[in-house]
Design a protein around this motif. Structure first.
Motif, PDB file in Angstrom:
ATOM      1  N   TYR A 131      35.455  36.597  30.556  1.00 18.62           N
ATOM      2  CA  TYR A 131      34.011  37.184  31.033  1.00 18.62           C
ATOM      3  C   TYR A 131      33.794  37.907  32.065  1.00 18.62           C
ATOM      4  N   ASP A 132      34.371  37.292  32.550  1.00 20.01           N
ATOM      5  CA  ASP A 132      34.436  37.672  34.540  1.00 20.01           C
ATOM      6  C   ASP A 132      35.276  39.211  34.265  1.00 20.01           C
TER       7      ASP A 132
ATOM      8  N   SER B 263      32.769  41.509  32.513  1.00 21.44           N
ATOM      9  CA  SER B 263      31.232  41.916  33.645  1.00 21.44           C
ATOM     10  C   SER B 263      32.107  42.937  34.609  1.00 21.44           C
TER      11      SER B 263
ATOM     12  N   GLU C 159      32.329  46.631  33.467  1.00 19.60           N
ATOM     13  CA  GLU C 159      31.046  46.621  33.003  1.00 19.60           C
ATOM     14  C   GLU C 159      30.254  47.839  33.652  1.00 19.60           C
ATOM     15  N   ASP C 160      30.828  46.776  35.144  1.00 15.57           N
ATOM     16  CA  ASP C 160      29.727  47.005  36.736  1.00 15.57           C
ATOM     17  C   ASP C 160      30.443  48.543  37.483  1.00 15.57           C
TER      18      ASP C 160
END
Lengths: 190, 101
Positions: A52-53, A56, A59-60
């Motif tokens: 998940y990290d 994220s 995406e950033d």
């Protein structure tokens, strides 16, 4: 083509032959493809479906970092394109040295004076030029898998005309980069 | 598990995101057939402030081994370096170090 250094730290590409000029003029379009520039913060081996990290972070990165870097790269190409637009057409009458005749082909077959382009790269454009040339070479490498230059030279004769043309572009851009890199290393005290 | 930081002060570890706790992170540069060796050395010197000798050693690792861990530390700093290296068009990624896995 001859490469000279200006007193202000800039570089002059002088006696740029017509074929070299055509190759430089192609650069903005090749670089603009954006292919080959690696902008994944984690590399392919990180699977975001199980991390998940990672999802994220990617995406950033794509939202904030990638646009900033692409804008930076586009700026490099724009500076190069602007310097090409400002290039001057020269001939033997502009260069007294050439009238001496050094066997460098000052005359064309029709007896008219040889013409060439002179491109001035201001000192603060040297690194953007290097970056733009790098973008073009990365894009060519990404699409053609050209590999190391020395091996490429040996393979040129056996390539189909399309691939050979792209390989020559790759090598030519690399040659210009090497000349600019010498200047960059000089400016950094190397 | 509590962590003793001073003789009379005890701090309990609290659940935090990986972003806050998982140091060290590695900045890894991969080899590519485009970037010149001298350029890679110059970039390592500028981005990290490394000596020419250290930058050259790392460049050689990249070239000969295919990759090199060029910096290790906190994640935010690592992200900053990866952004800078990518801006110089090197193939740079972040990787969790062993302690951060």
């Amino acid at each position: 083509m001859r490469v000279g250094v200006r007193e202000d730290g800039g570089v002059v590409l002088d006696r740029v032959a017509p074929v070299e000029w055509v190759m430089l003029r192609e650069l903005p379009e090749i670089a603009a493809s954006g292919r080959g520039v690696a902008l994944d913060p984690l590399g392919k081996e990180v699977d975001e479906t199980t991390d998940y990290d990672a999802a994220s972070l990617r995406e950033d990165w794509s939202q904030f970092v990638e646009p900033e870097l692409r804008s930076h790269f586009a700026g490099q190409v724009a500076l190069l394109a602007g310097d090409l637009e400002a290039a001057e057409t020269m001939d033997a009458s502009d260069d007294p040295e050439s009238l001496i005749g050094d066997g460098d082909g000052e005359e064309r077959g029709d007896g008219k004076p040889q013409r060439w382009m002179r491109i001035v790269i201001p000192a603060d454009h040297v690194e953007p030029w290097y970056g733009a040339l790098n973008q073009a070479r990365l894009a060519l490498e990404a699409s053609e898998r050209l590999g190391p230059a020395l091996e490429l030279i040996e393979e040129l004769a056996e390539m189909d005309p399309r691939r050979r043309r792209l390989a020559v572009l790759f090598l030519f851009y690399g040659g210009v980069q090497e000349a600019l890199l010498g200047r960059m290393l000089g400016m950094s005290g190397e | 598990m509590p962590v003793q930081t001073q003789p009379e002060t005890t701090v309990l570890e609290s659940p935090q995101s990986a972003r806050e706790t998982s140091a060290p992170w590695e900045v890894v540069v991969h080899d590519d057939p485009v970037n010149y060796m001298h350029y890679v050395v110059l970039v390592f010197q500028r981005v990290f402030g490394y000596s020419k000798e250290r930058a050259t050693r790392l460049m050689r690792e990249v070239h000969e081994l295919g990759e090199s861990v060029v910096w290790t530390g906190a994640r935010e700093r690592a992200e900053h370096y990866v952004r800078q290296l990518q801006g110089c068009q090197l193939r740079a990624i972040l990787r969790r170090g062993e302690a951060g896995s």
